[in-house]
Design a protein around this motif. Structure first.
Motif, PDB file in Angstrom:
ATOM      1  N   THR A 129      -9.915   4.017   8.454  1.00  0.00           N
ATOM      2  CA  THR A 129      -8.578   3.404   8.407  1.00  0.00           C
ATOM      3  C   THR A 129      -8.476   2.261   9.412  1.00  0.00           C
ATOM      4  N   GLY A 157      -6.303   3.559  -3.086  1.00  0.00           N
ATOM      5  CA  GLY A 157      -4.969   4.072  -2.781  1.00  0.00           C
ATOM      6  C   GLY A 157      -4.608   3.856  -1.316  1.00  0.00           C
ATOM      7  N   LEU A 158      -5.563   4.066  -0.432  1.00  0.00           N
ATOM      8  CA  LEU A 158      -5.306   3.866   0.994  1.00  0.00           C
ATOM      9  C   LEU A 158      -5.139   2.390   1.327  1.00  0.00           C
ATOM     10  N   ASP A 160      -3.806   0.318  -0.486  1.00  0.00           N
ATOM     11  CA  ASP A 160      -2.474  -0.054  -0.940  1.00  0.00           C
ATOM     12  C   ASP A 160      -1.363   0.598  -0.125  1.00  0.00           C
ATOM     13  N   SER A 161      -1.731   1.439   0.857  1.00  0.00           N
ATOM     14  CA  SER A 161      -0.662   2.110   1.598  1.00  0.00           C
ATOM     15  C   SER A 161      -0.842   2.089   3.108  1.00  0.00           C
ATOM     16  N   LYS A 162      -2.087   2.117   3.579  1.00  0.00           N
ATOM     17  CA  LYS A 162      -2.296   2.296   5.017  1.00  0.00           C
ATOM     18  C   LYS A 162      -2.650   1.007   5.754  1.00  0.00           C
ATOM     19  N   GLU A 167       1.890  -2.346   4.499  1.00  0.00           N
ATOM     20  CA  GLU A 167       3.116  -1.959   5.183  1.00  0.00           C
ATOM     21  C   GLU A 167       4.107  -3.110   5.268  1.00  0.00           C
ATOM     22  N   LYS A 168       3.583  -4.345   5.172  1.00  0.00           N
ATOM     23  CA  LYS A 168       4.484  -5.502   5.131  1.00  0.00           C
ATOM     24  C   LYS A 168       4.946  -5.795   3.708  1.00  0.00           C
ATOM     25  N   GLY A 169       4.480  -5.003   2.741  1.00  0.00           N
ATOM     26  CA  GLY A 169       4.851  -5.219   1.347  1.00  0.00           C
ATOM     27  C   GLY A 169       3.964  -6.233   0.650  1.00  0.00           C
ATOM     28  N   ARG A 171      -0.194  -7.469  -0.496  1.00  0.00           N
ATOM     29  CA  ARG A 171      -1.327  -6.775  -1.113  1.00  0.00           C
ATOM     30  C   ARG A 171      -2.631  -7.172  -0.465  1.00  0.00           C
TER      31      ARG A 171
END
Lengths: 271, 176
Positions: A129, A157-158, A160-162, A167-169, A171
């Protein structure tokens, strides 16, 4: 401002480090300044693949903890002067990577280099991460095999999320690099076909790297495969992938090694 | 499969959408930003209605139809992700990967391949159904009754399928 690229996969042994070295060398060869950052703290390998293991003094953890300056830890490649390596520590573990420390080092590297390529450790824990945290672009290394594909899906998936971007929206730009691909076995149904992998992961394909003994040969001499034997099939595939990363449009192909008479008669022995 | 950009994600955030993607299993944190936005939005609405309620009550009292709720996810659901929406239907515009799960109070609609697990009617609804464009599911469950991949009819694999509850068994049929 440079771009941060993470080479990741979830599963181990699929070719992350090999791909990091090969893509980094190919990008550097095209004139860009490149730094390779080994995030596999505790199991560092990138220095071996790059043939720099005898020149490691300070490492990523030393820089993060402020015991060394970035310039002291960077190792310049002997073959390409615009290619550098920031090695991982072999004696510490992934807990030594602090969020602020990694952010500071990546920010500093982005100032100096066109490409900051982070070699992620296997797994989805702290090391992985941290490696993907600041990425703008991700190369997801996958073998044509079900467990690797599922792990890659998890990593996407990570991503796209971590990641900071998620987190700023925003990609993270994601690319699939299919490695250890064996055309003959895929045709016989012993491996997943490229279309199947693409259908499941649904991210754009960056390249297909054929399974080749050249890869092992290159790592044993401590050179990225794109430098040790630029004419070999995997080297050409990596070179094409690097050009696609840089924004060029190149038709997708799977290069093959020219086989000698000996190979034709005695088959292809495992590398 | 085309994926739709991040901007649209905000709209998907339903009342109690929980999208887990955590290392400690599917019960902890959420994708930080969409949820936070959803949460603040929800708070604002709650506050508004709380302050506005005494004035508007006489007018708005007559029709008391509960607002239908549904959750639309406009991208694929990846392995390890878990969508939990107990208030109503879930629609996924994309695929649900092997190792991912959708838990919905109502029906589940998947405009892609269902390779993971789908739990419809999870808050107790025997009328809930599961629809998908291509069936490769690991598990289907409706109102607590389930079928695992091994027990799916082979003829339906890879085809558009719907599943519903007939008594105590899950019935399935192609959607063609």
């Amino acid at each position: 401002m440079g771009k941060v690229l993470v080479v990741t996969s979830g599963k181990g042994g699929v070719g992350k480090t090999t791909s990091t070295a090969a893509l980094g060398a190919a990008l550097a060869h095209s004139g860009k300044s490149v730094v390779l950052v080994d995030f596999d703290v505790g199991l560092r390998n990138l220095d071996l693949i790059m043939g720099a293991e005898r020149r490691v003094v300070f490492d990523l953890v030393n820089v993060i903890q402020g015991h060394a300056k970035l310039a002291q830890a960077l190792i310049r490649d002997k073959r390409l002067e615009n290619l550098s390596l920031l090695p991982a520590s072999q004696t510490r573990d992934k807990d030594a990577l602090t969020e602020e420390g990694v952010a500071r080092v990546i920010a500093e590297l982005k100032e100096k280099f066109d490409w900051v390529i982070c070699d992620s450790p296997a797994g989805i824990e702290r090391g992985a991460t941290m490696a993907m945290r600041h990425a703008d672009v991700a190369v997801v290394v996958t073998n044509p095999e079900v467990s690797s594909v599922r792990d890659s899906d998890r990593i996407i998936g990570l991503l796209d999320s971590k990641t900071e971007r998620a987190e700023k929206g925003e990609r993270v730009e994601k690319h699939l690099l299919l490695t250890r691909y064996d055309q003959a076995r895929a045709e016989r149904g012993e491996m997943l076909k490229t279309e199947d992998v693409l259908e499941i992961l649904s991210i754009p394909l960056l390249g297909i790297i054929p399974e080749s003994r050249e890869v092992l040969r290159a790592s044993n001499v401590g050179a990225p495969v794109t430098l040790s034997n630029p004419q070999s099939a995997p080297a050409r595939a990596y070179a094409d992938a690097a050009r696609r990363l840089a924004g060029d449009t190149i038709a997708m192909s799977i290069p093959t090694d020219r086989r000698g008479l000996f190979d034709k008669f005695f088959g292809r022995r495992a590398a | 499969m085309k994926r739709i950009g991040g901007a649209k994600r905000r709209r998907q955030t339903g009342p109690s959408r929980r999208r887990t993607n955590d290392f400690n299993g599917p019960s902890k944190t959420t994708i930080a930003l969409p949820k936070r936005r959803g949460a603040t939005k929800r708070l604002d609405i709650a506050r508004q209605s709380a302050t506005a309620a005494p004035i508007e009550l006489p007018l708005a009292r007559a029709p008391e139809v509960p607002r239908p709720v549904s959750l639309v996810i406009s991208e694929s659901v990846r392995s390890g992700q878990s969508i939990v929406f107990r208030e109503g239907d879930v629609t996924v515009i994309g695929s649900v990967s092997s190792g991912a799960e959708i838990i919905a109070g109502g029906s589940i609609h998947i405009y892609g391949t269902l390779r993971g697990r789908a739990f419809a009617g999870a808050s107790g609804d025997p009328g809930a159904r599961i629809f998908c464009r291509s069936l490769e599911a690991e598990l289907l469950a409706i109102n607590g009754l389930y079928r695992v991949a091994d027990r799916l009819e082979q003829g339906l694999r890879g085809r558009p399928v719907q599943a519903w509850l007939e008594g105590k068994a899950i019935a399935m049929a192609p959607l063609e």
